[in-house]
Motif scaffolding. Sequence first.
Motif, PDB file in Angstrom:
ATOM      1  N   GLU A 145      -7.818  -1.620   0.708  1.00  0.00           N
ATOM      2  CA  GLU A 145      -9.394  -1.791  -0.249  1.00  0.00           C
ATOM      3  C   GLU A 145      -9.796  -0.682  -0.234  1.00  0.00           C
ATOM      4  OE1 GLU A 145     -12.312  -5.147  -1.625  1.00  0.00           O
ATOM      5  OE2 GLU A 145     -11.781  -4.755   0.512  1.00  0.00           O
ATOM      6  N   GLY A 146      -9.954   0.360   1.374  1.00  0.00           N
ATOM      7  CA  GLY A 146     -10.466   1.497   1.047  1.00  0.00           C
ATOM      8  C   GLY A 146      -9.658   2.409   0.543  1.00  0.00           C
ATOM      9  N   THR A 147      -9.042   2.636  -0.173  1.00  0.00           N
ATOM     10  CA  THR A 147      -7.718   4.357  -1.080  1.00  0.00           C
ATOM     11  C   THR A 147      -6.474   3.115  -1.754  1.00  0.00           C
ATOM     12  OG1 THR A 147      -6.554   5.898   0.218  1.00  0.00           O
ATOM     13  CG2 THR A 147      -5.696   3.118   1.006  1.00  0.00           C
ATOM     14  N   ASN A 148      -6.290   4.072  -2.417  1.00  0.00           N
ATOM     15  CA  ASN A 148      -5.032   3.703  -2.972  1.00  0.00           C
ATOM     16  C   ASN A 148      -3.443   3.686  -3.189  1.00  0.00           C
ATOM     17  OD1 ASN A 148      -2.983   4.609  -6.374  1.00  0.00           O
ATOM     18  ND2 ASN A 148      -4.899   3.139  -6.759  1.00  0.00           N
ATOM     19  N   LEU A 149      -3.230   3.057  -3.056  1.00  0.00           N
ATOM     20  CA  LEU A 149      -1.649   3.481  -2.132  1.00  0.00           C
ATOM     21  C   LEU A 149      -0.484   2.808  -3.206  1.00  0.00           C
ATOM     22  CD1 LEU A 149      -0.614   2.539   1.658  1.00  0.00           C
ATOM     23  CD2 LEU A 149       1.559   2.261  -0.143  1.00  0.00           C
ATOM     24  N   SER A 150       0.951   3.591  -3.350  1.00  0.00           N
ATOM     25  CA  SER A 150       1.446   3.100  -4.291  1.00  0.00           C
ATOM     26  C   SER A 150       3.216   3.518  -3.758  1.00  0.00           C
ATOM     27  CB  SER A 150       1.546   4.672  -5.691  1.00  0.00           C
ATOM     28  OG  SER A 150       2.794   3.797  -6.556  1.00  0.00           O
ATOM     29  N   VAL A 151       4.195   2.685  -3.699  1.00  0.00           N
ATOM     30  CA  VAL A 151       5.575   3.057  -3.049  1.00  0.00           C
ATOM     31  C   VAL A 151       6.572   2.731  -4.458  1.00  0.00           C
ATOM     32  CG1 VAL A 151       4.923   1.947  -1.014  1.00  0.00           C
ATOM     33  CG2 VAL A 151       5.579   0.767  -2.441  1.00  0.00           C
ATOM     34  N   MET A 152       7.387   3.988  -3.850  1.00  0.00           N
ATOM     35  CA  MET A 152       8.295   3.990  -4.496  1.00  0.00           C
ATOM     36  C   MET A 152       9.853   3.339  -3.755  1.00  0.00           C
ATOM     37  SD  MET A 152      10.849   5.365  -6.587  1.00  0.00           S
ATOM     38  CE  MET A 152      10.113   5.552  -8.067  1.00  0.00           C
ATOM     39  N   GLY A 153       9.689   2.556  -4.868  1.00  0.00           N
ATOM     40  CA  GLY A 153      11.464   2.127  -3.864  1.00  0.00           C
ATOM     41  C   GLY A 153      13.035   2.263  -5.225  1.00  0.00           C
ATOM     42  N   TYR A 154      13.762   3.104  -4.451  1.00  0.00           N
ATOM     43  CA  TYR A 154      14.272   4.136  -4.778  1.00  0.00           C
ATOM     44  C   TYR A 154      15.915   2.744  -5.655  1.00  0.00           C
ATOM     45  CZ  TYR A 154      18.015   7.407  -5.938  1.00  0.00           C
ATOM     46  OH  TYR A 154      18.456   8.562  -7.548  1.00  0.00           O
ATOM     47  N   PRO A 155      16.270   2.734  -6.958  1.00  0.00           N
ATOM     48  CA  PRO A 155      15.482   3.895  -8.152  1.00  0.00           C
ATOM     49  C   PRO A 155      14.249   3.632  -9.117  1.00  0.00           C
ATOM     50  CG  PRO A 155      17.220   2.676  -8.596  1.00  0.00           C
ATOM     51  CD  PRO A 155      17.292   1.682  -7.371  1.00  0.00           C
ATOM     52  N   ASN A 156      13.682   2.211  -9.053  1.00  0.00           N
ATOM     53  CA  ASN A 156      13.474   2.023 -10.535  1.00  0.00           C
ATOM     54  C   ASN A 156      11.934   1.111 -10.062  1.00  0.00           C
ATOM     55  OD1 ASN A 156      14.465  -0.024 -10.203  1.00  0.00           O
ATOM     56  ND2 ASN A 156      14.950  -0.373 -11.859  1.00  0.00           N
ATOM     57  N   MET A 157      11.519   0.718  -8.418  1.00  0.00           N
ATOM     58  CA  MET A 157      10.020   0.290  -8.514  1.00  0.00           C
ATOM     59  C   MET A 157       9.181   1.009  -7.938  1.00  0.00           C
ATOM     60  SD  MET A 157       9.853  -3.275  -6.252  1.00  0.00           S
ATOM     61  CE  MET A 157       9.793  -1.998  -4.075  1.00  0.00           C
ATOM     62  N   VAL A 158       8.508   0.863  -8.514  1.00  0.00           N
ATOM     63  CA  VAL A 158       7.036   1.389  -8.111  1.00  0.00           C
ATOM     64  C   VAL A 158       6.142   0.204  -8.112  1.00  0.00           C
ATOM     65  CG1 VAL A 158       5.381   2.790  -8.985  1.00  0.00           C
ATOM     66  CG2 VAL A 158       7.263   3.127  -9.236  1.00  0.00           C
ATOM     67  N   SER A 159       4.999   0.315  -6.995  1.00  0.00           N
ATOM     68  CA  SER A 159       4.502  -0.526  -6.750  1.00  0.00           C
ATOM     69  C   SER A 159       2.954   0.194  -6.034  1.00  0.00           C
ATOM     70  CB  SER A 159       4.838  -1.650  -5.774  1.00  0.00           C
ATOM     71  OG  SER A 159       3.757  -3.059  -6.049  1.00  0.00           O
ATOM     72  N   PRO A 160       1.801   0.361  -7.393  1.00  0.00           N
ATOM     73  CA  PRO A 160       0.668   0.408  -6.652  1.00  0.00           C
ATOM     74  C   PRO A 160       0.469  -1.123  -5.600  1.00  0.00           C
ATOM     75  CG  PRO A 160       0.554   0.413  -8.334  1.00  0.00           C
ATOM     76  CD  PRO A 160       1.791   0.081  -8.702  1.00  0.00           C
ATOM     77  N   VAL A 161       0.382  -0.570  -4.681  1.00  0.00           N
ATOM     78  CA  VAL A 161      -0.019  -2.591  -4.062  1.00  0.00           C
ATOM     79  C   VAL A 161      -1.079  -2.075  -4.310  1.00  0.00           C
ATOM     80  CG1 VAL A 161       1.906  -2.323  -2.780  1.00  0.00           C
ATOM     81  CG2 VAL A 161      -0.287  -1.378  -1.706  1.00  0.00           C
ATOM     82  N   SER A 162      -2.428  -3.922  -3.727  1.00  0.00           N
ATOM     83  CA  SER A 162      -3.318  -4.224  -3.494  1.00  0.00           C
ATOM     84  C   SER A 162      -3.568  -4.725  -3.180  1.00  0.00           C
ATOM     85  CB  SER A 162      -4.529  -3.952  -4.495  1.00  0.00           C
ATOM     86  OG  SER A 162      -5.443  -4.637  -5.210  1.00  0.00           O
ATOM     87  N   PRO A 163      -4.962  -5.685  -2.562  1.00  0.00           N
ATOM     88  CA  PRO A 163      -4.954  -6.871  -1.150  1.00  0.00           C
ATOM     89  C   PRO A 163      -4.858  -7.966  -2.724  1.00  0.00           C
ATOM     90  CG  PRO A 163      -6.783  -5.163  -1.168  1.00  0.00           C
ATOM     91  CD  PRO A 163      -5.766  -4.243  -1.767  1.00  0.00           C
ATOM     92  N   HIS A 164      -5.639  -7.655  -3.842  1.00  0.00           N
ATOM     93  CA  HIS A 164      -6.117  -7.820  -4.651  1.00  0.00           C
ATOM     94  C   HIS A 164      -4.995  -8.703  -5.538  1.00  0.00           C
ATOM     95  CE1 HIS A 164     -10.364  -7.773  -3.879  1.00  0.00           C
ATOM     96  NE2 HIS A 164     -10.033  -6.686  -3.113  1.00  0.00           N
ATOM     97  N   GLY A 165      -3.414  -8.344  -5.723  1.00  0.00           N
ATOM     98  CA  GLY A 165      -2.309  -8.515  -6.164  1.00  0.00           C
ATOM     99  C   GLY A 165      -2.411  -7.119  -6.399  1.00  0.00           C
ATOM    100  N   ILE A 166      -0.321  -7.179  -6.715  1.00  0.00           N
ATOM    101  CA  ILE A 166       0.667  -6.163  -6.771  1.00  0.00           C
ATOM    102  C   ILE A 166       0.868  -6.828  -7.990  1.00  0.00           C
ATOM    103  CG2 ILE A 166       2.976  -5.749  -5.445  1.00  0.00           C
ATOM    104  CD1 ILE A 166       1.740  -7.462  -3.011  1.00  0.00           C
ATOM    105  N   PRO A 167       1.325  -5.314  -8.553  1.00  0.00           N
ATOM    106  CA  PRO A 167       1.770  -4.238  -9.934  1.00  0.00           C
ATOM    107  C   PRO A 167       2.974  -4.324  -9.274  1.00  0.00           C
ATOM    108  CG  PRO A 167       0.329  -2.817 -10.156  1.00  0.00           C
ATOM    109  CD  PRO A 167       0.067  -3.762  -8.294  1.00  0.00           C
ATOM    110  N   ILE A 168       4.676  -4.716  -9.786  1.00  0.00           N
ATOM    111  CA  ILE A 168       5.810  -4.168 -10.056  1.00  0.00           C
ATOM    112  C   ILE A 168       6.323  -3.918 -11.193  1.00  0.00           C
ATOM    113  CG2 ILE A 168       8.035  -4.364  -8.908  1.00  0.00           C
ATOM    114  CD1 ILE A 168       6.285  -4.811  -6.758  1.00  0.00           C
ATOM    115  N   LEU A 169       6.196  -2.707 -11.387  1.00  0.00           N
ATOM    116  CA  LEU A 169       6.569  -1.927 -12.388  1.00  0.00           C
ATOM    117  C   LEU A 169       8.415  -1.199 -12.263  1.00  0.00           C
ATOM    118  CD1 LEU A 169       3.997  -1.188 -11.997  1.00  0.00           C
ATOM    119  CD2 LEU A 169       4.388   0.421 -13.492  1.00  0.00           C
TER     120      LEU A 169
END
Length: 281
Positions: free
Chosen positions: A132-156
Amino acid sequence: MSCRGLIQIRCENIGTLYFVNLDPEAMPLRDYLGPVARTLDDMSPDKLILVDSASIDVACNVKVMIDAFLEVYHLKSIHQNTVDKFLDHRGSAITLWPGGHSRMVTPFKREGWKDPGVKGLPMVEGVDPWYEGTNLSVMGYPNMVSPVSPHGIPILLFWPKTLDTMTVDVHWFGPDWGDGPRPDRWDMRIANFHAILEEDLQFADKIQTSVQSAGLRGFPLNYQERRIYHWHEELDRRIGAARIPDGLGVKQILEDFIDLPGQGPADARERGRSTAESVLS
């Protein structure tokens, strides 16, 4: 059924996130995603439900759009009145993982700052408060990006359509609110996210025009953009050097900077926490 049944395909899950694979010979999902899967595990995905889904067509090559989500260097020019107000792009900490996967941790500009966009939304039970105290985003190769958050996860998810068109799917997952309709607070959260997403998309067609220009002589990348280079290195490895025309490949230079398996989520959080604390101090 044995003669006329549907063809079986592989389906694996990480909590309530389900992945379909048309290749029966592919490695297991968790083995493939590695540290990306472990990061999603930190969000207690078994406790999440689908909140919202949307698809957006964009007039550019899919790689143009993927590149835009692998760095925060563009905050000063694209997100001046939104994300740049609270994220410190100078403190971005980047980790490259095998297989083209990667992670980016960006500290907030003020210690103890809380995102007003999540006010009123519950946190997933059991998630490390550090997230909750920082901004974290992961890339799952080749086409998944997720700026994870304990309040909710958007999967792009970024999908190619033609040489100069693509689609981005945005799937939101969040804590189960129980019976009844979706809480109104989610409407604002999703609307804010799509407003920021629109800022990222606004120049996509113009960038595509530049890419197709005969005057293009390549792109200079700085150290904050090495996730982009890492992605394209992996693409070339999968295509195979012998199949890439002269002048279109990238030089393989990042091998010594890739974090090897064996470092768990706790180690990852500690490295990210140390970086964020050093920037804030």
